[in-house]
Design an enzyme around this catalytic site. Structure first.
Site, short mmCIF file in Angstrom:
data_model
loop_
_atom_site.label_atom_id
_atom_site.label_comp_id
_atom_site.label_asym_id
_atom_site.label_seq_id
_atom_site.Cartn_x
_atom_site.Cartn_y
_atom_site.Cartn_z
CB CYS A 72 -0.90 0.00 1.24
SG CYS A 72 -1.84 1.52 1.44
CB CYS A 75 1.09 1.67 4.72
SG CYS A 75 -0.39 0.68 5.06
CG HIS A 134 -3.81 -1.25 4.87
ND1 HIS A 134 -3.44 -0.53 3.75
CD2 HIS A 134 -4.49 -2.33 4.44
CE1 HIS A 134 -3.88 -1.17 2.68
NE2 HIS A 134 -4.53 -2.27 3.06
CG ASN A 174 -14.71 8.66 -4.46
OD1 ASN A 174 -15.72 9.31 -4.29
ND2 ASN A 174 -13.83 8.93 -5.42
CG HIS A 185 -4.31 3.40 3.91
ND1 HIS A 185 -3.23 2.79 4.53
CD2 HIS A 185 -4.58 4.50 4.65
CE1 HIS A 185 -2.89 3.50 5.58
NE2 HIS A 185 -3.68 4.53 5.68
CG HIS A 187 -7.40 7.26 0.31
ND1 HIS A 187 -7.76 5.93 0.15
CD2 HIS A 187 -7.47 7.82 -0.93
CE1 HIS A 187 -8.01 5.70 -1.13
NE2 HIS A 187 -7.86 6.81 -1.80
CD GLN A 189 -9.22 11.22 -4.86
OE1 GLN A 189 -8.61 11.78 -5.77
NE2 GLN A 189 -10.12 10.29 -5.08
ZN LIG Z 1 -2.18 1.17 3.76
#
Ligand SMILES: [Zn+2]
Length: 358
Positions: A72, A75, A134, A174, A185, A187, A189
């Site tokens: 990833c 991470c 993660h 999203n 992971h 996250h 935007q």
């Molecule tokens: Zn990750």
């Protein structure tokens, strides 16, 4: 809260937001990276009066690895592996997207013929990592972590709004492979657009034609009064399914005070949002006992236009309408922009309310 600005190997900015004031942010990016691609070009559609970003370079981006933490890029780095985040741990981190739709790095753009005006995709695209863990999710963040994410959003909204040419800042998440997310992971935007987005333009147009007060405030007041579609509320926020919901499960979350954007929220408002929002996300996941794919979209006032009319709010929606059924945007929605929703909004609200943990 501690904020530290650093740069990645290709010059992109990376900003750590830490809960602890003594976090060590001296790690440097040890990778060798290709130069950054140029920004997309914007082409104007005279029939819909909308700008379309044509980002040819995004087709050639390396397919990002899926699934496991071992590969990833979001991470933290380790002795064995360098990721997008040089530090070995972090709370919240924001960095410029490697393959942005909008950036300050633009070339020259030539006329393409037809009636379409062309200009460079000025602006900025950033990635926000909500946690270094993660396999976590936004719904599992502690209130303090959510508040830190909100501080990061507020900080970025203010900073990106100050970039020349930026007209609107959009913070969003999203979530789920069903809507095309390849990185598990947690996250989100941030897009800083060089124009006011079509949906914001529509909403502000309606608000400007409404003469009885502030349209958004009146929608909120009417939903609170009606009550049938309210999913959750506290002293400072209310979450409700809109009467004319487009999506099977759609919830709008409004602060009770009209503010233009995330940067204008008070500490008390951020603190009150955190538990309400994570309980809402857990209610989404509880509906069918499977992970709900969703889009969480912060509607903020544009940088220059309609700031007195706009009303910050979050629009959260899922494309899942049943345990094994997804809503796809087919002919009517995609071609005509005419939505057909198979779930009664009052029923969606009732189902979500029953999942809210009190
Ligand atoms: Zn990750």
């Amino acid at each position: 809260m501690k904020r530290t600005i650093t740069h990645l190997a290709d010059g992109r900015e990376l900003i750590y937001f830490d809960l602890r004031d003594d976090a060590d942010r001296s790690a440097i990016d040890r990778r060798t990276l290709d130069p950054r691609p140029v920004a997309s070009e914007l082409r104007y559609d005279p029939l819909t009066e909308e700008w379309i970003a044509i980002a040819g370079h995004r087709q050639t981006r390396t397919h990002q690895p899926t699934g496991t933490a071992a590969e990833c890029p979001l991470c933290p780095s380790s002795d064995a592996r360098s990721t997008e985040i040089p530090a070995y741990d972090y709370d919240v981190v924001v960095f410029e997207n490697r393959f942005p739709s909008f950036s300050g790095n633009f070339g020259t753009y030539e006329a393409v013929g037809g009636l379409s005006e062309v200009r460079p995709g000025v602006g900025r695209c950033e990635v926000v990592c909500f946690t270094s863990e993660h396999s976590s999710s936004f719904s599992q963040l502690s209130d303090a972590q959510v508040e830190l994410v909100m501080e990061a959003w507020a900080d970025r909204t203010a900073e990106l709004s100050a970039i020349e040419g930026v007209e609107q800042v959009f913070c969003f998440e999203n979530r789920g492979s069903e809507i095309g997310i390849t990185l598990a992971h947690p996250h989100g935007q941030i897009y800083a657009y060089p124009y006011v987005t079509p949906r914001t333009k529509l909403q502000l147009g309606a608000a400007s034609r409404y003469t009885k007060g502030n349209l958004f405030a009146d929608v909120l007041a009417a939903e609170r009064e009606a009550g049938a579609r309210v999913v959750a509320s506290n002293e400072l926020w209310t979450a409700f399914v809109p009467a004319a919901a487009r999506w099977p499960f759609e919830v709008h979350v409004y602060p009770h005070r009209q503010v233009p954007d995330l940067a204008a929220l008070t500490e008390a408002e951020r603190a009150a949002f955190a538990p309400l929002y994570t309980s809402l996300l857990r209610a989404f996941d509880g509906l069918f006992g499977v992970v709900m794919p969703y889009i969480a979209a912060w509607h903020q006032a544009p940088v220059r236009q309609g700031r007195e009319l706009a009303y910050l709010h979050l629009e959260l929606f899922s494309i899942r309408r049943a345990p094994e059924k997804l809503k796809y945007l087919a002919g009517s929605e995609s071609a005509m922009g005419a939505f057909v929703n198979d779930v009664l909004p009052e029923e969606a609200a009732r189902m979500l309310r029953s999942q809210i943990d009190h």
